[in-house]
Design a protein around this motif. Structure first.
Motif, short mmCIF file in Angstrom:
data_model
loop_
_atom_site.label_atom_id
_atom_site.label_comp_id
_atom_site.label_asym_id
_atom_site.label_seq_id
_atom_site.Cartn_x
_atom_site.Cartn_y
_atom_site.Cartn_z
N ARG A 298 46.82 36.41 38.24
CA ARG A 298 47.08 37.66 37.76
C ARG A 298 45.53 38.34 37.24
O ARG A 298 45.51 39.56 37.34
CB ARG A 298 48.18 37.42 36.41
CG ARG A 298 49.41 37.22 36.80
CD ARG A 298 50.21 37.17 35.67
NE ARG A 298 51.79 37.19 36.21
CZ ARG A 298 52.52 38.14 36.35
NH1 ARG A 298 52.09 39.53 36.19
NH2 ARG A 298 53.78 37.90 36.80
N LYS A 299 45.07 37.49 36.82
CA LYS A 299 43.61 38.20 36.22
C LYS A 299 42.63 38.65 37.47
O LYS A 299 42.43 39.77 37.27
CB LYS A 299 42.64 36.68 35.69
CG LYS A 299 41.31 37.23 35.26
CD LYS A 299 40.27 35.88 35.10
CE LYS A 299 38.93 36.39 34.74
NZ LYS A 299 38.13 35.11 34.79
N HIS A 300 42.78 38.18 38.56
CA HIS A 300 42.10 38.64 39.61
C HIS A 300 42.70 39.41 40.31
O HIS A 300 42.01 40.62 40.92
CB HIS A 300 41.72 37.29 40.74
CG HIS A 300 40.51 36.51 40.25
ND1 HIS A 300 39.28 36.95 40.26
CD2 HIS A 300 40.75 35.27 39.49
CE1 HIS A 300 38.66 35.80 39.84
NE2 HIS A 300 39.41 35.04 39.35
N ALA A 301 44.00 39.82 40.24
CA ALA A 301 44.69 41.03 40.90
C ALA A 301 44.40 42.28 39.87
O ALA A 301 44.37 43.14 40.57
CB ALA A 301 46.06 40.66 40.69
N ASP A 302 44.31 41.93 38.61
CA ASP A 302 43.93 43.02 37.69
C ASP A 302 42.62 43.49 37.91
O ASP A 302 42.30 44.66 38.09
CB ASP A 302 44.02 42.62 36.22
CG ASP A 302 44.09 43.73 35.26
OD1 ASP A 302 45.00 44.68 35.41
OD2 ASP A 302 43.40 43.67 34.30
N ASP A 303 41.67 42.51 38.14
CA ASP A 303 40.40 42.94 38.41
C ASP A 303 40.22 43.80 39.62
O ASP A 303 39.53 44.75 39.88
CB ASP A 303 39.27 41.61 38.78
CG ASP A 303 39.22 40.86 37.22
OD1 ASP A 303 39.41 41.59 36.27
OD2 ASP A 303 38.73 39.86 37.26
N PHE A 304 41.12 43.48 40.64
CA PHE A 304 41.05 43.97 41.97
C PHE A 304 41.69 45.50 41.82
O PHE A 304 41.24 46.48 42.42
CB PHE A 304 42.24 43.13 42.88
CG PHE A 304 42.43 43.80 44.11
CD1 PHE A 304 41.71 43.65 45.29
CD2 PHE A 304 43.72 44.57 44.32
CE1 PHE A 304 42.02 44.47 46.44
CE2 PHE A 304 44.20 45.16 45.53
CZ PHE A 304 43.23 44.90 46.58
N THR A 305 42.56 45.77 41.01
CA THR A 305 43.11 46.99 40.69
C THR A 305 41.99 47.69 39.92
O THR A 305 41.65 49.03 40.26
CB THR A 305 44.27 46.98 39.82
OG1 THR A 305 45.23 46.15 40.29
CG2 THR A 305 44.95 48.33 39.52
N GLU A 306 41.19 47.27 39.11
CA GLU A 306 40.21 47.91 38.29
C GLU A 306 39.01 48.42 39.27
O GLU A 306 38.46 49.44 39.35
CB GLU A 306 39.58 47.08 37.29
CG GLU A 306 40.33 46.65 35.99
CD GLU A 306 40.45 48.17 35.17
OE1 GLU A 306 39.29 48.96 35.26
OE2 GLU A 306 41.42 48.34 34.53
N ARG A 307 38.62 47.39 40.22
CA ARG A 307 37.69 47.80 41.33
C ARG A 307 38.14 48.94 42.23
O ARG A 307 37.60 49.67 42.59
CB ARG A 307 37.18 46.60 42.03
CG ARG A 307 36.37 45.67 41.21
CD ARG A 307 35.62 44.47 42.10
NE ARG A 307 36.75 43.74 42.77
CZ ARG A 307 37.34 42.73 42.47
NH1 ARG A 307 36.80 42.24 41.25
NH2 ARG A 307 37.99 41.99 43.25
N MET A 308 39.25 49.00 42.49
CA MET A 308 39.86 49.88 43.29
C MET A 308 39.79 51.40 42.78
O MET A 308 39.34 52.23 43.37
CB MET A 308 41.41 49.52 43.97
CG MET A 308 41.60 48.88 44.90
SD MET A 308 43.36 48.71 45.46
CE MET A 308 43.84 50.10 45.68
N ILE A 309 40.18 51.51 41.49
CA ILE A 309 40.04 52.81 40.78
C ILE A 309 38.70 53.18 40.55
O ILE A 309 38.45 54.19 40.87
CB ILE A 309 41.09 52.43 39.57
CG1 ILE A 309 42.22 52.39 39.98
CG2 ILE A 309 40.90 53.89 38.62
CD1 ILE A 309 43.37 52.04 38.85
#
Length: 396
Positions: free
Chosen positions: A295-306
């Protein structure tokens, strides 16, 4: 001699069968003695009965003498892992983006609808562009915190206890030649003792006294044939010269090179393979820690995409919907990770190379340490196994 040979062969054969079979308790279980194969009334194979301890000892041998699982997992190269994960992501990304776009990004009642396909293509491309960074971060932290998310010993012991046929299969394949020797040697030694017995009966012990000696001699044949066979398999532990010319060494220990290869192959095929390892991370006793990491890295993934468009996205979606979207990305990643990771199994097995690692390290073990691979199967209940053969000798 012929009867005695049959008694020796048959008692050893039955004793071996009772060592490994049946997998589950067979009989009427009125009373069951803890960690013992026998009960009132029935029997469970000695190895299946002791599966937890024997599997635990085997794992201890591997982790203390053969490999460090964290170092092994570090062999997974992040760029290679990214290539294989990309296949899995591409398979599941459409579902994820359709769900997230339809719920949080594309307004079906506006002109956005006309650009739906283009928007989704762009989001997909952004996601794939960010995949290497996600893989590098996730795999890097996974290796560093492997002890927190994966319990190798728990996995192996649980598998062997729930499926005792796996443990039996490992030991019977590794010790196949030695087990066959125990079986056949009963006949050889039985014939020898029977010959001695015949001579004694013919010239030294007349009837009817010889008739009374048959049961104790049956006990003796069953006892001695089992004892000698087990001794020859594991003793002497170190090679010894006999009369300065002949080298004697435990039969199993002489086969260290071949037996090590068989042990490694069987363990990896049964338990220590990518599919089982990843499944235990995702579903085992430490799965909560694995999920938190994901979940932590999925959230980081979302942040980097945006990225730098975050203020604009927040303005368009609103903070509440944006947070819901982030949580949805995490939830879907957790739900889909098993489908995604399946495309990495071949590469994971290749990178970990556990079969080769176990084989080469085990082949290099000193004889005294290598003996512990198979001897524990018999050692703890060695006398019980010998006495089973002895009492079967009386019965026959």
């Amino acid at each position: 001699p012929v009867v005695s040979a049959f008694v020796g062969w048959w008692t050893n054969l039955v004793a071996l069968r009772l060592t490994f079979y049946p997998y589950k308790f067979w009989g009427i279980e009125l009373v069951r003695f803890e960690n013992q194969p026998v009960g009132l009334f029935g029997w469970q194979g000695i190895v299946p009965t002791k599966a937890e301890k024997m599997a635990s000892d085997s794992v201890d041998l591997m982790t203390e003498k053969l490999f460090n699982i964290k170092e092994i997992f570090a062999r997974i190269k992040k760029d290679e892992a990214s290539k294989h994960l990309k296949v899995g992501f591409e398979k599941t990304l459409k579902r994820m983006i359709d769900d997230i776009s339809d719920k949080y990004i594309i307004d079906k009642t506006t002109t956005w609808k006309r650009t739906e396909a283009a928007v989704k293509r762009q989001i997909t491309q952004w996601a794939l562009d960010e995949l290497p960074a996600f893989t590098a971060g996730f795999m890097g932290e996974l290796v560093e915190s492997l002890d927190d998310v994966y319990d190798l010993k728990h996995m192996c012991v649980t598998e062997m206890v729930e499926h005792p046929e796996l443990l039996v299969s490992v030991f019977t394949s590794v010790g196949k030649k030695e087990l066959k020797f125990i079986e056949k040697s009963g006949g050889y030694f039985g014939f020898l003792f029977g010959t001695i017995q015949t001579i004694l009966f013919a010239f030294a012990i007349p009837s009817p006294y010889s008739d009374y000696l048959l049961p104790p001699l049956g006990f003796l044949v069953g006892f001695i044939t089992n004892y000698i066979a087990l001794w020859m398999i594991f003793k002497p532990v170190e090679p010894r010269k006999l009369f300065g010319r002949f080298t004697i060494h435990g039969l199993f220990l002489k086969r260290q090179q071949q037996a090590s290869a068989q042990f490694a192959s069987k363990m990896v095929a049964s338990v220590l393979h990518s599919e089982r390892i990843w499944w235990y991370m995702m579903n085992g006793p430490k799965s909560a820690a694995f999920e938190d990491l994901l979940r932590k890295h999925a959230d980081d993934f979302t942040e980097r995409m945006i990225g730098y468009t975050k203020p604009l996205v927040l303005s368009y979606m609103g903070v509440e919907n944006f947070n819901k979207m982030r949580n949805r990305v995490q939830d879907m990643t957790v739900n889909e990770i098993e489908n995604i990771v399946q495309y990495m199994h071949d590469y994971t097995n290749e990178a970990l190379d556990l079969e080769n690692e176990i084989r080469t390290k085990m082949q290099a073990l000193p004889s005294r340490e290598f003996e512990r691979v198979l001897h524990p199967v018999f050692e703890e209940d060695e006398m019980k196994l010998i006495l089973v053969g002895a009492f079967l000798g009386i019965a026959v």
